[in-house]
Design a protein around this motif. Structure first.
Motif, PDB file in Angstrom:
ATOM      1  N   ALA A  55       0.955  -1.219  -0.042  1.00 28.60           N
ATOM      2  CA  ALA A  55      -0.056   0.035   0.068  1.00 28.60           C
ATOM      3  C   ALA A  55       0.753   1.403   0.150  1.00 28.60           C
ATOM      4  O   ALA A  55       0.488   2.207  -0.528  1.00 28.60           O
ATOM      5  CB  ALA A  55      -0.837   0.005   1.245  1.00 28.60           C
ATOM      6  N   SER A  56       2.266   1.046   0.863  1.00 31.75           N
ATOM      7  CA  SER A  56       2.799   2.373   0.914  1.00 31.75           C
ATOM      8  C   SER A  56       3.541   2.834  -0.739  1.00 31.75           C
ATOM      9  O   SER A  56       3.900   3.824  -0.893  1.00 31.75           O
ATOM     10  CB  SER A  56       4.083   2.188   1.852  1.00 31.75           C
ATOM     11  OG  SER A  56       4.929   1.438   1.406  1.00 31.75           O
ATOM     12  N   HIS A  57       3.583   1.739  -1.350  1.00 29.48           N
ATOM     13  CA  HIS A  57       4.260   1.805  -2.789  1.00 29.48           C
ATOM     14  C   HIS A  57       3.132   1.951  -3.796  1.00 29.48           C
ATOM     15  O   HIS A  57       3.268   2.170  -4.955  1.00 29.48           O
ATOM     16  CB  HIS A  57       4.761   0.599  -3.243  1.00 29.48           C
ATOM     17  CG  HIS A  57       6.319   0.472  -2.559  1.00 29.48           C
ATOM     18  ND1 HIS A  57       7.523   1.082  -2.975  1.00 29.48           N
ATOM     19  CD2 HIS A  57       6.500   0.025  -1.334  1.00 29.48           C
ATOM     20  CE1 HIS A  57       8.380   0.758  -1.995  1.00 29.48           C
ATOM     21  NE2 HIS A  57       8.060   0.238  -1.079  1.00 29.48           N
ATOM     22  N   ARG A  58       1.638   2.284  -3.292  1.00 34.70           N
ATOM     23  CA  ARG A  58       0.638   2.297  -4.289  1.00 34.70           C
ATOM     24  C   ARG A  58       0.270   1.445  -5.129  1.00 34.70           C
ATOM     25  O   ARG A  58      -0.145   1.557  -6.365  1.00 34.70           O
ATOM     26  CB  ARG A  58       0.771   3.797  -4.927  1.00 34.70           C
ATOM     27  CG  ARG A  58       0.682   5.056  -3.771  1.00 34.70           C
ATOM     28  CD  ARG A  58       0.483   6.242  -4.442  1.00 34.70           C
ATOM     29  NE  ARG A  58       1.194   6.558  -5.381  1.00 34.70           N
ATOM     30  CZ  ARG A  58       2.596   7.088  -5.522  1.00 34.70           C
ATOM     31  NH1 ARG A  58       3.389   7.318  -4.527  1.00 34.70           N
ATOM     32  NH2 ARG A  58       2.934   7.232  -6.739  1.00 34.70           N
ATOM     33  N   LEU A  59       0.665   0.150  -4.787  1.00 38.76           N
ATOM     34  CA  LEU A  59       0.312  -1.168  -5.510  1.00 38.76           C
ATOM     35  C   LEU A  59      -0.896  -1.772  -5.529  1.00 38.76           C
ATOM     36  O   LEU A  59      -1.465  -2.537  -6.100  1.00 38.76           O
ATOM     37  CB  LEU A  59       1.720  -2.147  -5.395  1.00 38.76           C
ATOM     38  CG  LEU A  59       2.856  -1.544  -5.729  1.00 38.76           C
ATOM     39  CD1 LEU A  59       4.004  -2.635  -5.457  1.00 38.76           C
ATOM     40  CD2 LEU A  59       2.997  -1.013  -7.099  1.00 38.76           C
ATOM     41  N   ILE A  60      -1.324  -1.469  -4.256  1.00 38.30           N
ATOM     42  CA  ILE A  60      -2.698  -2.196  -3.868  1.00 38.30           C
ATOM     43  C   ILE A  60      -3.740  -1.019  -3.372  1.00 38.30           C
ATOM     44  O   ILE A  60      -3.340   0.095  -2.904  1.00 38.30           O
ATOM     45  CB  ILE A  60      -2.756  -3.384  -2.715  1.00 38.30           C
ATOM     46  CG1 ILE A  60      -1.784  -2.953  -1.508  1.00 38.30           C
ATOM     47  CG2 ILE A  60      -1.852  -4.511  -3.348  1.00 38.30           C
ATOM     48  CD1 ILE A  60      -2.119  -4.038  -0.538  1.00 38.30           C
TER      49      ILE A  60
END
Length: 113
Positions: A55-60
């Motif tokens: 989530a912190s990498h904006r992947l999910i």
């Protein structure tokens, strides 16, 4: 334009976290609930940590609003973002995996021989 070695470094750092690749693989085919992920991927505490990283990498993302500080509840579906789909596509390449594990820094070879 980004430097490809920077992209590889970022991917290398991402996949070094336990269960990150497994979660990406699981949600690539369809959204999954937290319960489904723990049933197929790993234990609750490890899945929670990997979800926060993704989530912190904006992947999910989820279909609910809220913080990733708490475990997703009930029927909350975890799914890939556009950026996550791009990352999964990138990680689907054998050439990328080869590049991730190749030794490109030859300056640290043992020179005692």
């Amino acid at each position: 334009m980004t430097d490809p070695s920077d992209d590889l470094d970022a991917l290398r750092a991402l996949i070094s976290h336990r269960y990150v690749v497994e979660i990406l693989d699981a949600v690539a085919s369809s959204p999954r609930t937290f319960r489904q992920l723990t049933a197929t991927v790993g234990p609750h505490h490890a899945i929670e940590a990997a979800l926060r990283i993704l989530a912190s990498h904006r992947l999910i993302e989820t279909d609910q609003h809220g913080s990733w500080d708490r475990r997703p509840v009930g029927a909350t579906c975890i799914q890939l973002t556009d950026r996550g789909r791009y990352t999964v596509s990138t990680l689907s390449s054998l050439a990328v995996w080869t590049a991730l594990y190749e030794r490109t820094d030859h300056g640290h070879r043992d020179r005692s021989n």
